[in-house]
Design a protein around this motif. Sequence first.
Motif, PDB file in Angstrom:
ATOM      1  N   LYS A 187      35.040  39.388  41.434  1.00  0.00           N
ATOM      2  CA  LYS A 187      35.467  39.658  40.058  1.00  0.00           C
ATOM      3  C   LYS A 187      35.769  38.380  39.283  1.00  0.00           C
ATOM      4  N   LEU A 188      35.710  37.234  39.970  1.00  0.00           N
ATOM      5  CA  LEU A 188      35.958  35.959  39.310  1.00  0.00           C
ATOM      6  C   LEU A 188      34.727  35.530  38.520  1.00  0.00           C
ATOM      7  N   PRO A 189      34.894  34.687  37.487  1.00  0.00           N
ATOM      8  CA  PRO A 189      33.737  34.173  36.743  1.00  0.00           C
ATOM      9  C   PRO A 189      32.783  33.411  37.676  1.00  0.00           C
ATOM     10  N   PRO A 190      31.488  33.437  37.406  1.00  0.00           N
ATOM     11  CA  PRO A 190      30.512  32.771  38.287  1.00  0.00           C
ATOM     12  C   PRO A 190      30.830  31.298  38.539  1.00  0.00           C
ATOM     13  N   GLU A 191      31.308  30.587  37.513  1.00  0.00           N
ATOM     14  CA  GLU A 191      31.599  29.163  37.698  1.00  0.00           C
ATOM     15  C   GLU A 191      32.777  28.959  38.649  1.00  0.00           C
ATOM     16  N   GLU A 192      33.733  29.882  38.625  1.00  0.00           N
ATOM     17  CA  GLU A 192      34.875  29.804  39.551  1.00  0.00           C
ATOM     18  C   GLU A 192      34.423  30.126  40.970  1.00  0.00           C
TER      19      GLU A 192
END
Length: 241
Positions: free
Chosen positions: A218-223
């Motif tokens: 569920k985290l942003p792709p960059e994270e």
Amino acid sequence: MIDLHYWPTPNGKKVTILLEELGMPYKIMPVNIGMGDQFTAEFLEMNPNHRMPVMVDHAPKDGGKPLVVFESGAIMMYLAEKAGKFYPQDLRARHEVNEWLIWQMANQGPKSGECGHFRRVDTKEHGEQDYAVRRFTDEVNRLYGVLNNRLYKHEYLAGDQYTIADMICYPWTLNWKFQGQDIEEFKYFKRWFEMMGARPAVQKGMAAGADLSVDREKLPPEEQARIRKMLYNQRARPVPV
């Protein structure tokens, strides 16, 4: 009081199971391994291998300063010895427990971890992992067979009494389906597995820190990319100057 530097993974849950079985007061000190808490300078002072769990006993038996222990197996030996429970004093029985404790640390844990790692690898990014998946899935199957054959002869792993040998192995078996295994293949293991799961202290230990888990998907792709870069393909850390 015991401070347990912890995150809810199988290696952490081994220790919370024991603490719950002992009824020993403890405080969870969250170590978010997905965000890199294990790499802080403060954590490295406690564990140079930058892995959790780490235990700090503020009331060791020798009456000295707080005692720090890292590695889940070493922590469990320490706590069981301190409490005088789940770790027999008899020479032969104790070394039987030691055998299974070390078996878990050297075989079940690492091989199950590698199995899980390669079974969830993004093949679009890293290519096909067929050999690695087959290699570690088969090895984990062999290890379930080791447990099954042992439990064919004995009620518990170290014989006829419940010990830290059982507690250290159980958390790594919860994900048997994701590991590509069929529990019905291992009749005697299944009997032990169900017996362990029915113990109230095991249930409490397994639930410890459940509210800490983070769904990385569920985290942003960059994270997600930052976390993968930080956690995977680690190399030696330089000696501090």
